[in-house]
Design a protein around this motif. Structure first.
Motif, short mmCIF file in Angstrom:
data_model
loop_
_atom_site.label_atom_id
_atom_site.label_comp_id
_atom_site.label_asym_id
_atom_site.label_seq_id
_atom_site.Cartn_x
_atom_site.Cartn_y
_atom_site.Cartn_z
N MET A 120 -4.73 -10.32 -3.45
CA MET A 120 -5.31 -9.12 -2.84
C MET A 120 -5.08 -9.05 -1.33
O MET A 120 -5.26 -8.00 -0.73
CB MET A 120 -6.80 -9.04 -3.15
CG MET A 120 -7.12 -8.83 -4.62
SD MET A 120 -6.40 -7.33 -5.33
CE MET A 120 -5.00 -7.99 -6.24
N ARG A 121 -4.70 -10.17 -0.72
CA ARG A 121 -4.40 -10.15 0.70
C ARG A 121 -3.22 -9.24 1.00
O ARG A 121 -3.13 -8.63 2.07
CB ARG A 121 -4.12 -11.57 1.20
CG ARG A 121 -3.84 -11.67 2.69
CD ARG A 121 -3.44 -13.08 3.07
NE ARG A 121 -4.49 -14.04 2.74
CZ ARG A 121 -4.33 -15.37 2.83
NH1 ARG A 121 -3.15 -15.87 3.21
NH2 ARG A 121 -5.33 -16.18 2.52
N HIS A 122 -2.30 -9.15 0.05
CA HIS A 122 -1.10 -8.33 0.24
C HIS A 122 -1.15 -7.07 -0.63
O HIS A 122 -0.10 -6.47 -0.90
CB HIS A 122 0.14 -9.15 -0.10
CG HIS A 122 0.19 -10.49 0.58
ND1 HIS A 122 0.41 -10.62 1.93
CD2 HIS A 122 0.02 -11.74 0.08
CE1 HIS A 122 0.39 -11.91 2.25
NE2 HIS A 122 0.15 -12.62 1.15
N ALA A 123 -2.34 -6.69 -1.08
CA ALA A 123 -2.46 -5.55 -1.99
C ALA A 123 -1.95 -4.26 -1.36
O ALA A 123 -1.29 -3.46 -2.03
CB ALA A 123 -3.92 -5.39 -2.41
N LEU A 124 -2.24 -4.04 -0.08
CA LEU A 124 -1.81 -2.80 0.57
C LEU A 124 -0.30 -2.69 0.60
O LEU A 124 0.27 -1.61 0.33
CB LEU A 124 -2.38 -2.73 1.99
CG LEU A 124 -2.04 -1.47 2.78
CD1 LEU A 124 -2.56 -0.24 2.06
CD2 LEU A 124 -2.61 -1.55 4.19
N ILE A 125 0.38 -3.79 0.92
CA ILE A 125 1.86 -3.77 0.98
C ILE A 125 2.43 -3.46 -0.40
O ILE A 125 3.32 -2.62 -0.55
CB ILE A 125 2.38 -5.13 1.49
CG1 ILE A 125 1.91 -5.36 2.93
CG2 ILE A 125 3.91 -5.18 1.41
CD1 ILE A 125 2.28 -6.72 3.48
N PHE A 126 1.92 -4.14 -1.42
CA PHE A 126 2.45 -3.93 -2.78
C PHE A 126 2.11 -2.53 -3.29
O PHE A 126 2.91 -1.93 -4.02
CB PHE A 126 1.89 -4.99 -3.73
CG PHE A 126 2.52 -6.34 -3.55
CD1 PHE A 126 3.85 -6.55 -3.86
CD2 PHE A 126 1.77 -7.40 -3.06
CE1 PHE A 126 4.44 -7.80 -3.70
CE2 PHE A 126 2.35 -8.65 -2.89
CZ PHE A 126 3.68 -8.86 -3.21
N ASN A 127 0.95 -2.00 -2.92
CA ASN A 127 0.63 -0.64 -3.32
C ASN A 127 1.54 0.37 -2.65
O ASN A 127 1.91 1.39 -3.25
CB ASN A 127 -0.82 -0.32 -2.98
CG ASN A 127 -1.80 -0.87 -4.00
OD1 ASN A 127 -3.00 -0.71 -3.88
ND2 ASN A 127 -1.29 -1.54 -5.04
N MET A 128 1.94 0.11 -1.41
CA MET A 128 2.89 0.99 -0.72
C MET A 128 4.25 0.95 -1.41
O MET A 128 4.90 1.98 -1.58
CB MET A 128 3.01 0.61 0.74
CG MET A 128 1.75 0.89 1.58
SD MET A 128 1.90 0.34 3.29
CE MET A 128 3.25 1.40 3.85
N ILE A 129 4.67 -0.26 -1.82
CA ILE A 129 5.93 -0.39 -2.55
C ILE A 129 5.86 0.37 -3.87
O ILE A 129 6.79 1.08 -4.26
CB ILE A 129 6.26 -1.88 -2.79
CG1 ILE A 129 6.52 -2.59 -1.46
CG2 ILE A 129 7.46 -2.02 -3.73
CD1 ILE A 129 6.69 -4.09 -1.60
N SER A 130 4.72 0.24 -4.56
CA SER A 130 4.53 0.95 -5.83
C SER A 130 4.57 2.45 -5.62
O SER A 130 5.17 3.19 -6.42
CB SER A 130 3.19 0.55 -6.46
OG SER A 130 3.16 -0.83 -6.75
N ALA A 131 3.92 2.92 -4.54
CA ALA A 131 3.89 4.36 -4.26
C ALA A 131 5.29 4.89 -3.98
O ALA A 131 5.66 5.98 -4.45
CB ALA A 131 2.96 4.65 -3.09
N LEU A 132 6.08 4.13 -3.22
CA LEU A 132 7.44 4.56 -2.91
C LEU A 132 8.31 4.55 -4.17
O LEU A 132 9.11 5.48 -4.39
CB LEU A 132 8.05 3.65 -1.85
CG LEU A 132 7.44 3.75 -0.44
CD1 LEU A 132 8.04 2.68 0.48
CD2 LEU A 132 7.68 5.14 0.15
N THR A 133 8.16 3.52 -4.99
CA THR A 133 8.92 3.45 -6.24
C THR A 133 8.54 4.60 -7.17
O THR A 133 9.41 5.23 -7.80
CB THR A 133 8.66 2.12 -6.94
OG1 THR A 133 8.88 1.04 -6.04
CG2 THR A 133 9.57 1.95 -8.15
#
Length: 314
Positions: A13-26
């Motif tokens: 969850m420390r990197h949740a924001l980064i991965f969510n941004m990647i998911s949103a872009l994908t």
């Protein structure tokens, strides 16, 4: 059953924001290709000619496919049905060419390879049938989505239901995005794979959510924050995830490699769905539940104060 156990929780969850941004872009890219390129529908949706031919001996499917493709039908479907001697051929519709002309050209090409081949049946599948199939497919997809949301809301909590269904739709849209970008043929078997991915993906989310609920209710973890609980739940299920998804992926990859053209896109859709299903369960569903504010109080029913008047004699 576990192959290994990780003692220290991984801070997903420390990197949740980064991965969510990647998911949103994908996700946005997949939606763009769906609207810009569109799906390359098979003749089951667009209409075309269906032929059934019979061979005196076991048919060479690859030879039949090559003969049909030599006539310019690169989008045709060739598969066995019934017995090894029977072959079904689906041809896309062509402007200026009717069903009879198409079947005559194909049967002539096949008879040049095998004189004993006979045409058993030929018919035209109109686009109206394709529209009905597309409508029924979308209805099936909608019913699955609604059913999953109701199931998650009843078993867990509405925040988990919202997070889980967004994660599952994320997987579905990305699969469709791949098919739109590469213009792979979208057929009924691919639609079946998409529906299978919906059910398969939610299974992993349910396992993670169930472990989250157990951790929230366990007094040993009473001082954990929500991100720490999510990290613990995901870490403790990693071994199970690798066993389940690894064994499934081996089976799907065997279909992709050895299944031939008939199962190729079906297995391709499942492969993409399984890979992104793991990703979405960890970095989409769990993170969204955290952003929605899931907390210990959502998982533990408050204890009602005892009414002191109960049992009092009036």
């Amino acid at each position: 059953m576990e192959f290994f156990r990780i003692k220290k929780d991984i801070p997903f969850m420390r990197h949740a924001l980064i991965f969510n941004m990647i998911s949103a872009l994908t996700f946005a890219a997949a939606v763009f290709f769906l609207f810009h390129n569109g799906l390359h529908f098979s003749i089951e949706f667009t209409g075309g000619t269906v032929m059934e031919v019979n061979y005196p001996k076991a048919a060479n499917i690859e030879g039949v496919r090559n003969a049909v493709e030599s006539l310019g039908y690169t989008d045709s479907q060739v598969q066995s049905f019934g017995t090894a001697q029977d072959v079904m051929i689906r041809l896309p519709a062509r402007s200026g060419v009717n069903t009879t002309q198409q079947s005559e050209k194909v049967i002539a090409a096949l008879q040049s390879q095998e004189p004993g081949v006979q045409l058993q049946r030929v018919e035209f599948v109109g686009p109206q049938v394709g529209e009905e199939l597309a409508h029924d497919g979308l209805m099936a997809l909608a019913m699955v989505v609604i059913g999953i949301m109701i199931y998650l809301a009843i078993r867990f909590e509405w925040k988990f239901a919202v997070a889980g269904i967004i994660a599952n739709l994320h997987d579905v849209v990305i699969i469709l995005g791949f098919f739109a970008y590469f213009q792979w043929e979208f057929s009924l078997t691919v639609l079946a794979a998409v529906l299978a991915v919906l059910g398969y993906s939610v299974n992993e989310s349910v396992v993670v959510f169930d472990r989250v609920r157990e951790t929230f209710r366990d007094r040993r973890y009473g001082k954990m924050t929500t991100p720490e609980v999510l990290n613990h739940a995901i870490t403790s299920t990693i071994s199970r995830t690798m066993i389940t998804h690894g064994s499934t992926e081996i089976m799907v990859l065997s279909m992709l490699i050895f299944g031939g053209p008939t199962l190729h896109f079906f297995a391709t859709a499942l492969t993409i769905g399984i890979v992104f299903g793991i990703y979405s369960s960890v970095f989409v569903a769990a993170a969204l539940a955290m952003w929605l504010g899931v907390q210990r109080e959502d998982m533990i029913k408050p204890i009602k104060p005892k009414d002191e008047t109960d049992g009092a004699v009036v």
